[in-house]
Structures are given as C-alpha cells and as structure tokens.
Design a protein around this motif. Structure first.
Motif, PDB file in Angstrom:
ATOM      1  N   CYS A 172       0.841  -1.195   0.000  1.00  0.00           N
ATOM      2  CA  CYS A 172       0.000   0.000   0.000  1.00  0.00           C
ATOM      3  C   CYS A 172       0.878   1.248   0.000  1.00  0.00           C
ATOM      4  CB  CYS A 172      -0.863   0.038   1.259  1.00  0.00           C
ATOM      5  SG  CYS A 172      -1.962  -1.366   1.431  1.00  0.00           S
ATOM      6  N   VAL A 173       0.250   2.346  -0.250  1.00  0.00           N
ATOM      7  CA  VAL A 173       0.893   3.631  -0.047  1.00  0.00           C
ATOM      8  C   VAL A 173       0.286   4.257   1.193  1.00  0.00           C
ATOM      9  CG1 VAL A 173       1.468   4.016  -2.463  1.00  0.00           C
ATOM     10  CG2 VAL A 173      -0.705   4.844  -1.583  1.00  0.00           C
ATOM     11  N   GLU A 174       1.028   5.137   1.808  1.00  0.00           N
ATOM     12  CA  GLU A 174       0.552   5.872   2.971  1.00  0.00           C
ATOM     13  C   GLU A 174       0.583   7.354   2.641  1.00  0.00           C
ATOM     14  OE1 GLU A 174       1.837   3.141   6.699  1.00  0.00           O
ATOM     15  OE2 GLU A 174       3.453   4.253   5.735  1.00  0.00           O
ATOM     16  N   VAL A 175      -0.342   8.080   3.238  1.00  0.00           N
ATOM     17  CA  VAL A 175      -0.508   9.510   2.980  1.00  0.00           C
ATOM     18  C   VAL A 175      -0.352  10.263   4.290  1.00  0.00           C
ATOM     19  CG1 VAL A 175      -2.145  11.268   2.184  1.00  0.00           C
ATOM     20  CG2 VAL A 175      -2.058   9.059   1.047  1.00  0.00           C
ATOM     21  N   ALA A 176       0.158  11.472   4.218  1.00  0.00           N
ATOM     22  CA  ALA A 176       0.235  12.356   5.387  1.00  0.00           C
ATOM     23  C   ALA A 176      -0.149  13.764   4.951  1.00  0.00           C
ATOM     24  CB  ALA A 176       1.636  12.361   5.976  1.00  0.00           C
ATOM     25  N   TRP A 177      -1.008  14.405   5.743  1.00  0.00           N
ATOM     26  CA  TRP A 177      -1.349  15.818   5.505  1.00  0.00           C
ATOM     27  C   TRP A 177      -0.292  16.646   6.224  1.00  0.00           C
ATOM     28  CZ3 TRP A 177      -4.279  14.662   1.886  1.00  0.00           C
ATOM     29  CH2 TRP A 177      -5.339  13.786   1.980  1.00  0.00           C
ATOM     30  N   LEU A 178       0.389  17.477   5.490  1.00  0.00           N
ATOM     31  CA  LEU A 178       1.513  18.246   6.013  1.00  0.00           C
ATOM     32  C   LEU A 178       1.176  19.732   6.053  1.00  0.00           C
ATOM     33  CD1 LEU A 178       4.181  16.325   3.941  1.00  0.00           C
ATOM     34  CD2 LEU A 178       3.609  15.977   6.352  1.00  0.00           C
ATOM     35  N   PRO A 179       1.981  20.524   6.759  1.00  0.00           N
ATOM     36  CA  PRO A 179       1.736  21.962   6.816  1.00  0.00           C
ATOM     37  C   PRO A 179       1.702  22.609   5.423  1.00  0.00           C
ATOM     38  CG  PRO A 179       3.381  21.322   8.445  1.00  0.00           C
ATOM     39  CD  PRO A 179       3.131  20.116   7.567  1.00  0.00           C
ATOM     40  N   GLU A 180       1.013  23.726   5.354  1.00  0.00           N
ATOM     41  CA  GLU A 180       0.928  24.553   4.149  1.00  0.00           C
ATOM     42  C   GLU A 180       0.252  23.845   2.983  1.00  0.00           C
ATOM     43  OE1 GLU A 180       4.606  26.570   3.287  1.00  0.00           O
ATOM     44  OE2 GLU A 180       5.046  26.774   5.423  1.00  0.00           O
ATOM     45  N   GLY A 181      -0.636  22.873   3.280  1.00  0.00           N
ATOM     46  CA  GLY A 181      -1.402  22.205   2.242  1.00  0.00           C
ATOM     47  C   GLY A 181      -0.651  21.167   1.433  1.00  0.00           C
ATOM     48  N   ILE A 182       0.510  20.765   1.893  1.00  0.00           N
ATOM     49  CA  ILE A 182       1.306  19.762   1.189  1.00  0.00           C
ATOM     50  C   ILE A 182       0.816  18.367   1.584  1.00  0.00           C
ATOM     51  CG2 ILE A 182       3.652  18.833   0.865  1.00  0.00           C
ATOM     52  CD1 ILE A 182       3.209  21.643  -0.316  1.00  0.00           C
ATOM     53  N   VAL A 183       0.848  17.432   0.630  1.00  0.00           N
ATOM     54  CA  VAL A 183       0.455  16.051   0.873  1.00  0.00           C
ATOM     55  C   VAL A 183       1.673  15.156   0.624  1.00  0.00           C
ATOM     56  CG1 VAL A 183      -1.095  14.185   0.191  1.00  0.00           C
ATOM     57  CG2 VAL A 183      -1.900  16.548   0.132  1.00  0.00           C
ATOM     58  N   GLY A 184       1.976  14.311   1.602  1.00  0.00           N
ATOM     59  CA  GLY A 184       3.079  13.370   1.470  1.00  0.00           C
ATOM     60  C   GLY A 184       2.563  12.003   1.074  1.00  0.00           C
ATOM     61  N   LEU A 185       3.339  11.269   0.307  1.00  0.00           N
ATOM     62  CA  LEU A 185       2.981   9.927  -0.143  1.00  0.00           C
ATOM     63  C   LEU A 185       4.231   9.063  -0.053  1.00  0.00           C
ATOM     64  CD1 LEU A 185       0.632   8.329  -1.616  1.00  0.00           C
ATOM     65  CD2 LEU A 185       1.854   8.882  -3.715  1.00  0.00           C
ATOM     66  N   ARG A 186       4.085   7.864   0.566  1.00  0.00           N
ATOM     67  CA  ARG A 186       5.246   6.967   0.677  1.00  0.00           C
ATOM     68  C   ARG A 186       4.806   5.514   0.538  1.00  0.00           C
ATOM     69  NH1 ARG A 186       6.795   6.937   7.128  1.00  0.00           N
ATOM     70  NH2 ARG A 186       4.996   5.716   7.792  1.00  0.00           N
ATOM     71  N   ASP A 187       5.758   4.643   0.337  1.00  0.00           N
ATOM     72  CA  ASP A 187       5.553   3.204   0.219  1.00  0.00           C
ATOM     73  C   ASP A 187       5.438   2.610   1.621  1.00  0.00           C
ATOM     74  OD1 ASP A 187       5.721   0.448  -0.210  1.00  0.00           O
ATOM     75  OD2 ASP A 187       7.405   0.605  -1.598  1.00  0.00           O
TER      76      ASP A 187
END
Length: 65
Positions: A22-37
């Motif tokens: 799966c991929v994982e998502v994180a909501w980050l400051p300033e409206g940035i979205v992180g995506l990782r394995d």
C-alpha cells in the motif's frame, strides 16, 4: 520533490484492506500532501501540492488511471 519526514502522521486508506503493498498519505503543513511506500516507512516520500493531489485523486476516481 522527494524527502524524508519521520514525524509526519502517516495513514493508509480504509480501502487498502490492511495489505502490505500500500501507499501511505500524510497531511503536512501549508497544504502539502506526502505519499510513501508502506513497505519502506523509513524511506523517502513524494510531496504534492494540495491542488496537484486533488487533481490526481479526482483522475483516479474518474477512471483516468
């Protein structure tokens, strides 16, 4: 952009069914979205602007990808 974010609050989609590929998502400051394995949680993450993430998820939902 590719970066390491050890303190981000990562989560998997409820649609993932708890699988390991799966991929994982994180909501980050300033409206940035992180995506990782999910198989490599200590590895790098890709970063997207909020607008790019919204366009990507809309395209996936509509069957473009």
């Amino acid at each position: 952009m590719n970066t390491y974010l050890p303190e981000a609050n990562w989560f998997k989609s409820s649609y993932s069914g708890g699988q390991t590929d799966c991929v994982e998502v994180a909501w980050l400051p300033e409206g940035i979205v992180g995506l990782r394995d999910s198989k490599d949680p200590s590895g790098p993450a890709l970063l997207f602007s909020g607008n790019d993430w919204a366009a990507f998820t809309a395209a996936v939902s509509s069957g473009v990808f």
